[in-house]
Structures are given as C-alpha cells and as structure tokens.
Design a protein around this motif. Structure first.
Motif, PDB file in Angstrom:
ATOM      1  N   ASP A   8       0.877  -1.303   0.113  1.00 16.17           N
ATOM      2  CA  ASP A   8       0.204   0.109  -0.153  1.00 16.17           C
ATOM      3  C   ASP A   8       1.004   1.147   0.065  1.00 16.17           C
ATOM      4  N   THR A   9       1.201   1.797  -1.070  1.00 16.57           N
ATOM      5  CA  THR A   9       1.996   2.909  -1.319  1.00 16.57           C
ATOM      6  C   THR A   9       1.391   4.138  -0.810  1.00 16.57           C
ATOM      7  N   GLY A  10       0.345   4.276  -0.635  1.00 14.65           N
ATOM      8  CA  GLY A  10      -0.342   5.543  -0.136  1.00 14.65           C
ATOM      9  C   GLY A  10       0.083   5.766   1.522  1.00 14.65           C
ATOM     10  N   ALA A  11       0.049   4.383   2.039  1.00 17.05           N
ATOM     11  CA  ALA A  11       0.602   4.336   3.364  1.00 17.05           C
ATOM     12  C   ALA A  11       1.753   4.952   3.660  1.00 17.05           C
ATOM     13  N   MET A  12       2.759   4.953   2.630  1.00 16.83           N
ATOM     14  CA  MET A  12       4.222   5.335   2.930  1.00 16.83           C
ATOM     15  C   MET A  12       3.965   6.928   2.746  1.00 16.83           C
ATOM     16  N   TYR A  13       3.336   7.616   1.868  1.00 18.17           N
ATOM     17  CA  TYR A  13       3.178   9.047   1.841  1.00 18.17           C
ATOM     18  C   TYR A  13       2.509   9.466   3.159  1.00 18.17           C
ATOM     19  N   ARG A  14       1.632   8.809   3.759  1.00 17.55           N
ATOM     20  CA  ARG A  14       0.879   9.093   4.859  1.00 17.55           C
ATOM     21  C   ARG A  14       1.696   8.922   6.153  1.00 17.55           C
ATOM     22  N   CYS A  15       2.739   8.129   5.925  1.00 20.01           N
ATOM     23  CA  CYS A  15       3.961   7.858   7.077  1.00 20.01           C
ATOM     24  C   CYS A  15       4.550   9.319   7.122  1.00 20.01           C
TER      25      CYS A  15
ATOM     26  N   HIS B 143      -2.962  16.961   4.739  1.00 22.83           N
ATOM     27  CA  HIS B 143      -1.478  17.592   4.323  1.00 22.83           C
ATOM     28  C   HIS B 143      -0.694  16.589   3.485  1.00 22.83           C
ATOM     29  N   ILE B 144      -1.262  15.829   2.856  1.00 19.48           N
ATOM     30  CA  ILE B 144      -0.623  14.724   2.135  1.00 19.48           C
ATOM     31  C   ILE B 144      -0.055  15.361   0.961  1.00 19.48           C
ATOM     32  N   ARG B 145      -0.479  16.273   0.278  1.00 24.10           N
ATOM     33  CA  ARG B 145       0.191  17.019  -0.849  1.00 24.10           C
ATOM     34  C   ARG B 145       1.562  17.327  -0.783  1.00 24.10           C
TER      35      ARG B 145
ATOM     36  N   ALA C 162       3.985  15.947   0.808  1.00 26.28           N
ATOM     37  CA  ALA C 162       4.912  14.893   0.630  1.00 26.28           C
ATOM     38  C   ALA C 162       4.641  14.459  -0.789  1.00 26.28           C
ATOM     39  N   ALA C 163       3.666  14.327  -1.348  1.00 24.22           N
ATOM     40  CA  ALA C 163       2.951  13.662  -2.684  1.00 24.22           C
ATOM     41  C   ALA C 163       3.632  14.750  -3.501  1.00 24.22           C
ATOM     42  N   ASP C 164       3.803  15.819  -3.510  1.00 21.54           N
ATOM     43  CA  ASP C 164       4.184  16.783  -4.523  1.00 21.54           C
ATOM     44  C   ASP C 164       5.748  17.038  -4.441  1.00 21.54           C
TER      45      ASP C 164
ATOM     46  N   VAL D 269      11.208  13.374  -2.284  1.00 16.00           N
ATOM     47  CA  VAL D 269      10.438  12.575  -1.420  1.00 16.00           C
ATOM     48  C   VAL D 269       9.960  11.379  -2.179  1.00 16.00           C
ATOM     49  N   ARG D 270       9.347  11.668  -3.308  1.00 16.57           N
ATOM     50  CA  ARG D 270       8.790  10.793  -4.101  1.00 16.57           C
ATOM     51  C   ARG D 270      10.119   9.629  -4.586  1.00 16.57           C
ATOM     52  N   THR D 271      11.008  10.376  -4.997  1.00 20.10           N
ATOM     53  CA  THR D 271      11.971   9.653  -5.490  1.00 20.10           C
ATOM     54  C   THR D 271      12.613   8.434  -4.333  1.00 20.10           C
TER      55      THR D 271
ATOM     56  N   GLY E 232      -1.343   2.106  -5.931  1.00 16.01           N
ATOM     57  CA  GLY E 232      -1.201   3.544  -5.464  1.00 16.01           C
ATOM     58  C   GLY E 232      -1.620   4.320  -6.638  1.00 16.01           C
ATOM     59  N   ARG E 233      -0.757   5.475  -7.065  1.00 15.84           N
ATOM     60  CA  ARG E 233      -1.094   6.514  -8.323  1.00 15.84           C
ATOM     61  C   ARG E 233      -0.164   6.163  -9.389  1.00 15.84           C
ATOM     62  N   ASP E 234       1.028   6.059  -9.103  1.00 14.76           N
ATOM     63  CA  ASP E 234       2.039   5.933 -10.216  1.00 14.76           C
ATOM     64  C   ASP E 234       2.828   4.685 -10.299  1.00 14.76           C
ATOM     65  N   GLN E 235       2.273   3.521  -9.829  1.00 12.44           N
ATOM     66  CA  GLN E 235       2.868   2.378  -9.795  1.00 12.44           C
ATOM     67  C   GLN E 235       3.388   1.780 -11.119  1.00 12.44           C
TER      68      GLN E 235
ATOM     69  N   ARG F 287     -11.180  17.905  -4.690  1.00 16.07           N
ATOM     70  CA  ARG F 287      -9.879  18.411  -4.526  1.00 16.07           C
ATOM     71  C   ARG F 287      -8.804  17.687  -4.512  1.00 16.07           C
ATOM     72  N   ARG F 288      -8.808  16.299  -4.127  1.00 21.51           N
ATOM     73  CA  ARG F 288      -7.754  15.360  -3.943  1.00 21.51           C
ATOM     74  C   ARG F 288      -7.642  14.920  -5.650  1.00 21.51           C
ATOM     75  N   ASP F 289      -8.493  14.750  -6.250  1.00 20.55           N
ATOM     76  CA  ASP F 289      -8.432  14.246  -7.760  1.00 20.55           C
ATOM     77  C   ASP F 289      -7.424  15.156  -8.408  1.00 20.55           C
TER      78      ASP F 289
ATOM     79  N   GLU G  58      -5.467  17.673  -7.151  1.00 21.48           N
ATOM     80  CA  GLU G  58      -4.043  17.523  -6.832  1.00 21.48           C
ATOM     81  C   GLU G  58      -3.241  16.207  -7.287  1.00 21.48           C
ATOM     82  N   ASP G  59      -4.170  15.039  -7.462  1.00 18.05           N
ATOM     83  CA  ASP G  59      -3.442  13.953  -7.840  1.00 18.05           C
ATOM     84  C   ASP G  59      -3.150  14.120  -9.261  1.00 18.05           C
ATOM     85  N   ARG G  60      -4.155  14.565 -10.167  1.00 17.44           N
ATOM     86  CA  ARG G  60      -3.818  14.694 -11.605  1.00 17.44           C
ATOM     87  C   ARG G  60      -2.948  15.716 -11.869  1.00 17.44           C
ATOM     88  N   LEU G  61      -2.922  16.602 -11.193  1.00 21.37           N
ATOM     89  CA  LEU G  61      -1.981  18.001 -11.851  1.00 21.37           C
ATOM     90  C   LEU G  61      -0.536  17.987 -11.339  1.00 21.37           C
ATOM     91  N   ARG G  62      -0.107  17.008 -10.319  1.00 17.21           N
ATOM     92  CA  ARG G  62       1.093  16.895  -9.732  1.00 17.21           C
ATOM     93  C   ARG G  62       2.177  16.864 -10.761  1.00 17.21           C
ATOM     94  N   GLU G  63       3.225  17.549 -10.652  1.00 17.21           N
ATOM     95  CA  GLU G  63       4.368  17.484 -11.788  1.00 17.21           C
ATOM     96  C   GLU G  63       4.947  16.082 -11.858  1.00 17.21           C
TER      97      GLU G  63
HETATM   98  O1  C5P Z   1      -4.237   5.710  -1.291  1.00 15.91           O
HETATM   99  P1  C5P Z   1      -4.200   6.722  -0.123  1.00 15.91           P
HETATM  100  O2  C5P Z   1      -5.400   7.847  -0.227  1.00 15.91           O
HETATM  101  O3  C5P Z   1      -3.787   6.076   1.123  1.00 15.91           O
HETATM  102  O4  C5P Z   1      -2.999   7.711  -0.726  1.00 15.91           O
HETATM  103  C1  C5P Z   1      -2.839   8.956  -0.004  1.00 15.91           C
HETATM  104  C2  C5P Z   1      -2.306   9.873  -0.812  1.00 15.91           C
HETATM  105  O5  C5P Z   1      -0.754   9.811  -1.260  1.00 15.91           O
HETATM  106  C3  C5P Z   1      -3.002  10.093  -2.025  1.00 15.91           C
HETATM  107  O6  C5P Z   1      -4.122  10.803  -2.110  1.00 15.91           O
HETATM  108  C4  C5P Z   1      -2.063  10.540  -3.190  1.00 15.91           C
HETATM  109  O7  C5P Z   1      -1.731  12.001  -3.089  1.00 15.91           O
HETATM  110  C5  C5P Z   1      -0.584  10.222  -2.535  1.00 15.91           C
HETATM  111  N1  C5P Z   1      -0.101   9.017  -3.249  1.00 15.91           N
HETATM  112  C6  C5P Z   1       0.856   9.181  -4.380  1.00 15.91           C
HETATM  113  N2  C5P Z   1       1.485   8.207  -4.966  1.00 15.91           N
HETATM  114  C7  C5P Z   1       1.222   6.887  -4.455  1.00 15.91           C
HETATM  115  C8  C5P Z   1       0.379   6.518  -3.346  1.00 15.91           C
HETATM  116  C9  C5P Z   1      -0.369   7.870  -2.925  1.00 15.91           C
HETATM  117  O8  C5P Z   1       0.891  10.317  -4.454  1.00 15.91           O
HETATM  118  N3  C5P Z   1       1.977   5.934  -4.970  1.00 15.91           N
END
Ligand code: C5P
Length: 221
Positions: free
Chosen positions: A30-37, A96-98, A100-102, A106-108, A127-130, A177-179, A181-186
């Motif tokens: 669950d890679t989202g959990a890593m951004y959450r951590c 607050h997750i954006r 770390a996700a932006d 941190v992504r690398t 995740g989003r980018d797997q 809002r989350r959509d 952020e997730d779609r426009l991330r560079e």
């Molecule tokens: O999947 P989940 O909602 O737990 O992910 C939390 C946030 O982490 C997402 O909204 C997204 O912004 C970010 N994320 C990401 N890349 C991933 C997984 C999650 O940017 N591979």
C-alpha cells in the motif's frame, strides 16, 4: 510477477488490491500508506515548538522523510518501529498529504523503497504511479476507476458505517480536490499507464471487481 493497481481516491483500490494479493498468494504493498507515514511524521514535528515548518520548507520535509523507516508487518504499518496504522488515516494527515506527494525528492526516495520491497517476490502494489513511474516494466497493470459520484457515494457509506454522517456534497468536494491534486502533480501524477487495463467499477459489486482483476492477472501470467 508485479501487478500494479493505480487509480483515484475512492475507486476501491486498497481493498481490491489486498484481496487480490491474498487470492494470488502474492505480497501486498500500500504505497499511499508510505506518503501518509511521511506526512504523519511531519505533523508530529510541527507540534514540537522549535522545529522549522516542514510545510513551507521542502528541505525540512525531505529530512523528515529520510528519517522515516517504514515497514509493513502482517497488515500493520510501522513507522520507526511504532504501529501507526490508524494514526496515518486521520483527515488531518489526508489534508496535508500533498506536501509529501508533490515533493519530487520525497517521491524518489519512496520509489526506491517501493522497488526494494518488491524485489524478488510476487507482489500486488497499489497507488497512483505504480504502473507509470515505479514499475514501468510490471507484467500486469490495472487502472481501477469509477465515476466521481459513485466513488463519493461509496466513501459516504464507509464513513456512515464507522459512525460519521457526512453530506454527499461535502465528500464529493473533498474528493474533487484530491483528484485535482493527484492529476496535476508534476511528478508521479495520476494517470493510467499506456499498457494498463482500465477497469471501470461503476455498478459492480466488490466481488465482481475482484474477479475481473484476478481474470486480468491470470490472462497476463
Ligand atoms: O491511497 P491513499 O489515499 O492512502 O493515498 C494517500 C495520498 O498519497 C493520495 O491522495 C496521493 O496524493 C498520494 N499518493 C501518491 N502516490 C502513490 C500513492 C499515494 O502520490 N503511489
């Protein structure tokens, strides 16, 4: 074998990916959990008075990410040895997750950890980018999606089941809002890989989605 499952918030990825991994006898990530951590660790830092503000200081946020040892143990998420499985799912972390996700570095860093976890084992990673960034050579790529209304309705039902009554409009606004952020991330933005199979889950029950996903994996294997 690597199976990637990407998609927007609320598409049911987590539960489907977890169930698929169990059925296939694969590991699950669950890679989202890593951004959450990372976000949870940064929030804890903001509570200590003398630390620099990680939200306006990308260097500080990267340092915090570097200090995060993230492990998965039998479905639990451990951050520097502490079980944070519940603490990382609060609305405050999600809000607050954006940061770390932006953050490209941190992504690398998290991408490297994700590849390390996947090395040498069969895995379903979600995740989003797997399928696009982290495992571009994955054998099987799935993009799980559903219309915004259906995703918001499911989320509202989940919240109601946990005792929280929230208006559909509010859930939908938060999700939009989350959509965005997730779609426009560079870097690492949400999009289906060119070779992903797109599964629209509108009108499908969870067990039907699971069977579809398993069928796609078996066809690829
Ligand atoms: O999947 P989940 O909602 O737990 O992910 C939390 C946030 O982490 C997402 O909204 C997204 O912004 C970010 N994320 C990401 N890349 C991933 C997984 C999650 O940017 N591979």
């Amino acid at each position: 074998m690597i199976v990637t499952i990407d998609g927007p918030a609320g598409a049911g990825k987590s539960s489907i990916a977890r169930l698929a991994a169990t059925r296939l006898g694969f590991a699950f990530l669950d890679t989202g959990a890593m951004y959450r951590c990372v976000t949870h660790a940064a929030l804890q830092q903001t509570r200590s008075q003398d630390a620099a503000d990680p939200w306006s200081d990308p260097e500080r946020l990267l340092q915090i990410a570097e200090g995060c040892q993230i492990d998965f143990d039998d479905g639990r998420v451990l951050l520097n040895g502490e079980d944070v499985s519940d603490a990382i799912r609060t609305p405050e972390v999600t809000r607050h997750i954006r940061f770390a996700a932006d953050h490209p570095q941190v992504r690398t860093r998290l991408n490297v950890q994700q590849r390390r976890i996947a090395a040498g084992q069969d895995i379903v990673t979600e995740g989003r980018d797997q399928g696009t960034e982290v495992f571009p050579d994955a054998e099987c790529k799935i993009f799980l999606t559903a219309s915004p209304e259906v995703r918001a309705q499911r989320r509202q039902q989940q919240l109601a089941a946990s005792g929280k009554q929230v208006q559909l409009e509010e859930v939908l606004a938060d999700q939009n809002r989350r959509d965005l952020e997730d779609r426009l991330r560079e870097v690492g933005r949400l999009r289906p890989a060119e070779d992903a199979v797109v599964v629209n889950t509108d009108g499908l029950q969870p067990d039907e989605v699971l069977e579809k996903v398993l069928q796609i994996v078996r066809q690829t294997a």
